[in-house]
Structures are given as C-alpha cells and as structure tokens.
Scaffold this motif. Structure first.
Motif, PDB file in Angstrom:
ATOM      1  N   UNK A   5      16.404 -14.324 -10.944  1.00 31.41           N
ATOM      2  CA  UNK A   5      16.589 -13.116 -10.149  1.00 31.41           C
ATOM      3  C   UNK A   5      15.305 -12.773  -9.396  1.00 31.41           C
ATOM      4  N   UNK A   6      15.469 -11.967  -8.368  1.00 35.44           N
ATOM      5  CA  UNK A   6      14.319 -11.522  -7.590  1.00 35.44           C
ATOM      6  C   UNK A   6      13.441 -10.597  -8.433  1.00 35.44           C
ATOM      7  N   UNK A   7      12.156 -10.622  -8.126  1.00 39.52           N
ATOM      8  CA  UNK A   7      11.228  -9.720  -8.813  1.00 39.52           C
ATOM      9  C   UNK A   7      10.418  -8.875  -7.835  1.00 39.52           C
ATOM     10  N   UNK A   8      10.075  -9.459  -6.692  1.00 42.73           N
ATOM     11  CA  UNK A   8       9.171  -8.797  -5.755  1.00 42.73           C
ATOM     12  C   UNK A   8       9.916  -8.392  -4.486  1.00 42.73           C
ATOM     13  N   UNK A   9      10.021  -7.087  -4.288  1.00 38.44           N
ATOM     14  CA  UNK A   9      10.817  -6.541  -3.193  1.00 38.44           C
ATOM     15  C   UNK A   9       9.980  -5.578  -2.367  1.00 38.44           C
ATOM     16  N   UNK A  10      10.041  -5.718  -1.053  1.00 41.72           N
ATOM     17  CA  UNK A  10       9.344  -4.809  -0.148  1.00 41.72           C
ATOM     18  C   UNK A  10      10.362  -3.945   0.582  1.00 41.72           C
ATOM     19  N   UNK A  11       9.953  -2.743   0.917  1.00 39.23           N
ATOM     20  CA  UNK A  11      10.819  -1.840   1.660  1.00 39.23           C
ATOM     21  C   UNK A  11      10.026  -1.155   2.772  1.00 39.23           C
ATOM     22  N   UNK A  12      10.582  -1.137   3.959  1.00 44.74           N
ATOM     23  CA  UNK A  12      10.007  -0.418   5.093  1.00 44.74           C
ATOM     24  C   UNK A  12      10.969   0.713   5.434  1.00 44.74           C
ATOM     25  N   UNK A  13      10.445   1.931   5.464  1.00 42.33           N
ATOM     26  CA  UNK A  13      11.299   3.098   5.698  1.00 42.33           C
ATOM     27  C   UNK A  13      11.648   3.814   4.411  1.00 42.33           C
ATOM     28  N   UNK A  14      10.809   3.648   3.392  1.00 39.36           N
ATOM     29  CA  UNK A  14      11.093   4.223   2.069  1.00 39.36           C
ATOM     30  C   UNK A  14      10.996   5.740   2.048  1.00 39.36           C
ATOM     31  N   UNK A  15      10.461   6.329   3.095  1.00 42.82           N
ATOM     32  CA  UNK A  15      10.367   7.787   3.142  1.00 42.82           C
ATOM     33  C   UNK A  15      11.506   8.431   3.890  1.00 42.82           C
ATOM     34  N   UNK A  16      12.443   7.627   4.367  1.00 42.46           N
ATOM     35  CA  UNK A  16      13.543   8.145   5.172  1.00 42.46           C
ATOM     36  C   UNK A  16      14.723   8.625   4.348  1.00 42.46           C
ATOM     37  N   UNK A  17      15.763   9.047   5.060  1.00 39.48           N
ATOM     38  CA  UNK A  17      16.925   9.655   4.419  1.00 39.48           C
ATOM     39  C   UNK A  17      17.629   8.707   3.447  1.00 39.48           C
ATOM     40  N   UNK A  18      17.731   7.441   3.813  1.00 38.90           N
ATOM     41  CA  UNK A  18      18.332   6.456   2.918  1.00 38.90           C
ATOM     42  C   UNK A  18      17.250   5.745   2.108  1.00 38.90           C
ATOM     43  N   UNK A  19      16.055   5.671   2.669  1.00 41.95           N
ATOM     44  CA  UNK A  19      14.963   4.979   1.995  1.00 41.95           C
ATOM     45  C   UNK A  19      14.552   5.625   0.677  1.00 41.95           C
ATOM     46  N   UNK A  31      12.824  -3.290 -13.063  1.00 40.28           N
ATOM     47  CA  UNK A  31      12.654  -4.749 -13.077  1.00 40.28           C
ATOM     48  C   UNK A  31      11.970  -5.282 -11.825  1.00 40.28           C
ATOM     49  N   UNK A  32      11.733  -4.431 -10.830  1.00 32.83           N
ATOM     50  CA  UNK A  32      11.140  -4.910  -9.591  1.00 32.83           C
ATOM     51  C   UNK A  32       9.674  -4.509  -9.456  1.00 32.83           C
ATOM     52  N   UNK A  33       8.906  -5.410  -8.848  1.00 29.76           N
ATOM     53  CA  UNK A  33       7.600  -5.054  -8.311  1.00 29.76           C
ATOM     54  C   UNK A  33       7.865  -4.657  -6.864  1.00 29.76           C
ATOM     55  N   UNK A  34       7.581  -3.415  -6.519  1.00 35.72           N
ATOM     56  CA  UNK A  34       7.999  -2.875  -5.226  1.00 35.72           C
ATOM     57  C   UNK A  34       6.793  -2.653  -4.321  1.00 35.72           C
ATOM     58  N   UNK A  35       6.858  -3.209  -3.116  1.00 40.27           N
ATOM     59  CA  UNK A  35       5.838  -2.957  -2.095  1.00 40.27           C
ATOM     60  C   UNK A  35       6.434  -2.026  -1.047  1.00 40.27           C
ATOM     61  N   UNK A  36       5.860  -0.861  -0.915  1.00 39.20           N
ATOM     62  CA  UNK A  36       6.267   0.087   0.121  1.00 39.20           C
ATOM     63  C   UNK A  36       5.341  -0.108   1.312  1.00 39.20           C
ATOM     64  N   UNK A  37       5.902  -0.514   2.432  1.00 35.72           N
ATOM     65  CA  UNK A  37       5.105  -0.761   3.635  1.00 35.72           C
ATOM     66  C   UNK A  37       5.261   0.421   4.584  1.00 35.72           C
ATOM     67  N   UNK A  38       4.130   0.950   5.039  1.00 38.18           N
ATOM     68  CA  UNK A  38       4.143   2.093   5.950  1.00 38.18           C
ATOM     69  C   UNK A  38       3.274   1.806   7.168  1.00 38.18           C
ATOM     70  N   UNK A  39       3.460   2.606   8.186  1.00 34.67           N
ATOM     71  CA  UNK A  39       2.540   2.555   9.328  1.00 34.67           C
ATOM     72  C   UNK A  39       1.174   3.052   8.881  1.00 34.67           C
ATOM     73  N   UNK A  40       0.148   2.591   9.567  1.00 37.33           N
ATOM     74  CA  UNK A  40      -1.213   3.023   9.230  1.00 37.33           C
ATOM     75  C   UNK A  40      -1.378   4.530   9.383  1.00 37.33           C
ATOM     76  N   UNK A  41      -0.600   5.129  10.283  1.00 35.27           N
ATOM     77  CA  UNK A  41      -0.722   6.559  10.542  1.00 35.27           C
ATOM     78  C   UNK A  41       0.099   7.418   9.583  1.00 35.27           C
ATOM     79  N   UNK A  77      14.880  -3.220   5.227  1.00 33.30           N
ATOM     80  CA  UNK A  77      14.473  -2.512   6.438  1.00 33.30           C
ATOM     81  C   UNK A  77      15.381  -1.310   6.647  1.00 33.30           C
ATOM     82  N   UNK A  78      14.830  -0.123   6.476  1.00 30.99           N
ATOM     83  CA  UNK A  78      15.586   1.115   6.677  1.00 30.99           C
ATOM     84  C   UNK A  78      14.869   1.929   7.739  1.00 30.99           C
ATOM     85  N   UNK A  87      10.382  -3.085  17.145  1.00 33.59           N
ATOM     86  CA  UNK A  87       9.585  -2.995  15.914  1.00 33.59           C
ATOM     87  C   UNK A  87      10.249  -3.798  14.796  1.00 33.59           C
ATOM     88  N   UNK A  88      11.567  -3.658  14.670  1.00 35.04           N
ATOM     89  CA  UNK A  88      12.277  -4.409  13.633  1.00 35.04           C
ATOM     90  C   UNK A  88      12.135  -5.913  13.843  1.00 35.04           C
TER      91      UNK A  88
END
Length: 317
Positions: A5-19, A31-41, A77-78, A87-88
C-alpha cells in the motif's frame, strides 16, 4: 500478488474547502506520511501532527515543486478555479519528474467521462487537459497514472447557497421542470473520506479492489441519490415546516441553462451556477451518474447518510 500500500502522500490545496476534510481523513487513517505543499506566500495553518510535513514551493519554478514533491508516491490536487489551468499543469509536470506514481487531479465534481457535460460547462472542460498531461507524461515516466474522483455538487455547500433551488432561510423553492429529476450529490467530508479510503487500497490485488483497477479511470461516490422534491421534503422535516409555510414555483431547467450561457457570454461568471446545476437537474444530461456508472461507496466503505439529520446540522450552524 503484492498487497503493498501507499505510504507517502502529498496534497496541494489542503487549506481549501475540500482539502481540509481530506487532510483530516488522511490523518485519521494513521498510516500515511503526509506532505502538505503550499505556495511560498501562504500563511495557512495546518494541524500539528508528526505525520504532516509542510513544504512551501514556488509554483512558477519546476525545480522548487519537484523538491517539495520528492519521495511521495501519490499527489492529491485540490486547486481553486484560478489554479486549475496552467498552475495544475506545472505541478503535474513536476510531480512526474519527482517520481510520483499516482495523481488525483482537480476533479471532485461532475462526471468528466460524460462528454455532454464537458462540452456544456466550461469548468468541466478545464478538467480534460490535466488528465491528458498525466497520460502524456506517463510515456516517459512509466507507472504514472491518474484517478478522477466524481461526486457531483457538494451537498452542504449547495444547500447553503440555495443552488438546489431551495432557500431554507426564506422558505422559498424553485423546482426546475417538475423537480423530480434524480441526481447524485455528496457531502464534502465524504469526498475527503473517499480519497483517504481510495489511497488506502492495495496498489495491486489478485482479487478485490485495488488502486491499479482505477488507473486512468474515474471513481464515483455519492451521499444522496435524490431529487429537488426529496430535498425539500427533508428540509421541511428538519425545520418542522410544511408546504403551507413555503412559496414554491416551477421554472424551465433549459431556460435557466440558457440564461447561464448568456451571462457567461457577457463575462458574468455567476452564470456558471446555472450551467453547473442545470446540467445536474435537467433530465438526461448526466446528473444521475449512479444509474449509468454505479458508485464505489461499498468498495470504500462510505457511510449511509441521513439527509434530514444532515440538514438539521446545516440549518442550525
């Protein structure tokens, strides 16, 4: 065959309505190692948890995004409307070079496998190019696949906004055509839960569900298979009201759609609401994907929701 199974998952848009609920659902699996990717700003705050790593990236820099996504097996990608296009695509290109194997592009809405819906609604058409980009990248990055999550309109968002034609605050309803067209709609939290359950499936399996069985395909989920009239009945039960308390009128779904097209043509993008919801509530346009595609609710173990109880919470909020 392997049940890895997957272990390492990244999400872009984690601060949004569905994110936000998706990030929480991922956390809840423990069970996941989660990377939240955001804009520098970005100044968005995320839950403090040892399984979350927040990385900022310059979305205009390929190398910066690659660095943020490195060592992740899957990417969710959310993105908001403004980021769904170029951007996507930039993030997808970087994800491929970072070694990501599974990408969930920004779908989370109407059935993009229904060409009629794609042609009718501009925002639906925007979802096509990212999937093509992933498939093109897979030619030089073997094993790269996409999975599109289809859930139709978000139930609570749509009810609060009056987009189902039902205004519970003013006790007014507009039925498009007869209000009996059946369609699917999904709670935002259930979308997040479905994503977490989907990514928790084994990558390969000799029997039963697996990620690989959904590779470059859509997965369909739904909280309610309903109609406008059924939603109004549930609202009335939740608010202890009856028909006599409400003003109900009928309108043509096609006329509402035509009005939306006219608005969009003039640069008034509020008309997109007419198109999005008109496509769902006009008979034969594809809002009832359950009738033709079925759902994966049972595969993912999604809960059966009580619409009246859900509405009570919405009304009381």
């Amino acid at each position: 065959m392997s049940s890895q199974k997957l272990q390492n998952v990244a999400i872009v848009g984690a601060g949004g309505q569905v994110g936000k609920p998706t990030l929480q659902a991922l956390l809840d699996t423990k069970r996941f190692n989660i990377t939240v990717v955001t804009r520098e700003s970005s100044s968005t705050k995320f839950p403090s948890d040892s399984s979350i790593t927040v990385k900022s990236a310059n979305y205009d820099s390929h190398d910066s995004i690659v660095s943020a996504l490195k060592d992740n097996e899957a990417l969710i990608l959310m993105l908001n409307f403004e980021a769904m296009g170029q951007v996507q695509l930039q993030i997808i290109d970087a994800a491929a070079d970072a070694g990501v194997k599974w990408i969930l592009p920004t779908e989370f809405g109407a059935d993009s496998a229904n060409q009629g819906l794609v042609d009718m609604v501009p925002i639906n058409a925007m979802r096509t190019e990212p999937r093509k980009r992933i498939e093109e990248a897979a030619k030089t990055h073997p094993g790269l696949s996409w999975i599109g999550v289809v859930n139709n309109p978000w139930f609570e968002y749509s009810l609060k906004g009056g987009f189902f034609g039902i205004d519970f605050k003013n006790k007014a309803a507009t039925f498009y055509d007869e209000g009996t067209t059946r369609f699917n709609t999904t709670l935002i939290g259930t979308v997040g839960l479905a994503v977490a359950r989907l990514l928790s499936l084994p990558i390969e399996a000799t029997s039963g569900p697996s990620l690989s069985k959904y590779a470059n395909k859509f997965i369909y989920i739904s909280s309610f298979h309903t109609t406008q009239r059924e939603i109004l009945e549930a609202v009335q039960k939740a608010t202890n009201t009856t028909d006599s308390d409400w003003t109900v009128k009928k309108a043509s779904a096609q006329a509402w759609i035509d009005e939306g097209n006219e608005k969009v043509a003039k640069g008034d993008f509020s008309g997109m609401i007419n198109l999005l919801y008109g496509a769902v509530m006009k008979e034969g346009l594809g809002g009832d994907f359950e009738a033709t595609r079925g759902t994966s609710n049972e595969v993912l173990g999604l809960p059966k929701e009580d619409m009246v109880e859900v509405i009570k919470k919405i009304v009381e909020a």
